[in-house]
Design an enzyme around this catalytic site. Sequence first.
Site, PDB file in Angstrom:
ATOM      1  N   HIS A   7       0.814  -1.212   0.000  1.00 25.39           N
ATOM      2  CA  HIS A   7       0.000   0.000   0.000  1.00 25.39           C
ATOM      3  C   HIS A   7       0.854   1.271   0.000  1.00 25.39           C
ATOM      4  O   HIS A   7       0.337   2.373  -0.215  1.00 25.39           O
ATOM      5  CB  HIS A   7      -0.918   0.005   1.219  1.00 25.39           C
ATOM      6  CG  HIS A   7      -2.240   0.678   0.978  1.00 25.39           C
ATOM      7  ND1 HIS A   7      -2.485   1.456  -0.125  1.00 25.39           N
ATOM      8  CD2 HIS A   7      -3.392   0.692   1.708  1.00 25.39           C
ATOM      9  CE1 HIS A   7      -3.720   1.926  -0.074  1.00 25.39           C
ATOM     10  NE2 HIS A   7      -4.294   1.471   1.034  1.00 25.39           N
ATOM     11  N   ASP A  17      -2.185   2.241  -4.555  1.00 25.86           N
ATOM     12  CA  ASP A  17      -3.408   2.683  -3.882  1.00 25.86           C
ATOM     13  C   ASP A  17      -4.516   1.650  -4.073  1.00 25.86           C
ATOM     14  O   ASP A  17      -4.441   0.786  -4.953  1.00 25.86           O
ATOM     15  CB  ASP A  17      -3.869   4.034  -4.436  1.00 25.86           C
ATOM     16  CG  ASP A  17      -2.889   5.151  -4.100  1.00 25.86           C
ATOM     17  OD1 ASP A  17      -2.236   5.056  -3.035  1.00 25.86           O
ATOM     18  OD2 ASP A  17      -2.777   6.096  -4.903  1.00 25.86           O
TER      19      ASP A  17
END
Length: 507
Positions: free
Chosen positions: A478, A482
């Site tokens: 992450h 995204d």
Amino acid sequence: MSVEVRVPTLGESVTEATVATWFKKPGDTVAVDEMLCELETDKVTVEVPAPAAGTLSEIVAGEGETVGVDALLAMLAEAGSAGSETPTPRPSADKPVEEAKTDAGSAADVDVMVPTLGESVSEATVSTWFKKVGDTVAQDEMLCELETDKVSVEVPAPAAGTLTEILASEGDTVDASAKLGVISSGGAASASNAKSAQDGEYVAELAAKKSGKDVEDAPSAKKLMAEKGIDAGAVSGSGKDGRIMKEDVLKAMTAPKAAAAPAAAPRAASPAADADREERVKMTRLRQTIARRLKDSQNTAAMLTTYNEVDMTEVMALRNEYKDLFLKKHGVKLGFMSFFTKACIHALKEVPEVNAEIDGTDVVYKNYVHMGIAAGTPTGLVVPVIRDADQMSFADIEKAIAEKGAKARDGKLSMAEMQGGSFTISNGGVYGSLMSSPILNPPQSGILGMHKIQDRPMAINGQVVIRPMMYLALSYDHRIVDGKGAVTFLVRVKEALEDPRRLLMDL
């Protein structure tokens, strides 16, 4: 005069073979048309005869190696030519040899050194010695096996003679330039003894072959049988003349066991009472590396997993329609992995951050796809890499997966074949997994988890129908990917698999 021994024509659509068994050793005298070795393809077994009479001076492709059509297998020195004398053993890049300087005809000590282990590998553990001090060995006969973080490395004898000293015992850790043992070549007298020993071994081998049983089982098979306490008599050999191969031992391990004796009455529960029923085994270097890297991945990456499901109806129909033609033309079976590899490549073009990695404060985007295909082996999980998979056809991908998978199972993968991957696919479905969250293979930023195909009721156009469904899982870093990008990637994979025509149209 030297004569080349090359791979013969293997048949229509067959482009490569594996060297199964050598019937001769360097230094052996051969007659014209005498069988030198045996090759195995996915369809037939091919025997390679000697193209001329003479002496086998060099074996270029050892047992277990994959070779193409017309590849060089060995060199023969023709009888009566100047080069027909038995050649002096010569060191190679992966078999460093240091010889003591001696007068002609006197004994010479040859050092057995750690072979080249691969890029970034600085040490190994001595796993198994196949010979003991005092044993007579032939040139290139397996002396011991080393275990590194990734692969097992067999150490051949650099010369014929007697093993006079073992400097690194089983379990010892050695560096890349260490000396493992010493062989006394014994000058002319010892060379004669070694030749006699080789001749004796060959006569014994011929006698054993007449009885239907090979003399030597594969070293990797003997090692595995010793580790697991399996008697050779309980294993059915599939090699030449009943030679036991590693895969034969693995089959014997997974075969149904005979009914066990009635369990003894339970004992009082206590740590002391349980101690004699426990077995403590040191983790292999490969298992230690897997544990360390997976934990580092969890500690370093901001790992998150997103899920989706795919209807496999169209892929299965397309595969069933063309699998026979595909096999006939390309010589390899059409599986599901090539569809998933192509679908991931298609999605990576739209979401390039999943194919990138973090290097300090930089993001490195890869303008290529080196696809890692996770493979479970008896010794642990490895991830061979198919380089430039985005430039490959379905057939090329299937051939590469089959080749790497076979090497992984046999422990023959090199370090170079497991480095540089940019994205990974892991198929837990082959073991029956319905849903899981794969762990990233650092420094990669994405890994796709495949799972079991299972029939489930689905609502299609207002009707409940049974469809073959598979859950997909994308674990991603992450820090660089995204949620939008991760979900988009997985949706594109789903779309490409549910309508494979999109791959042709690049949609």
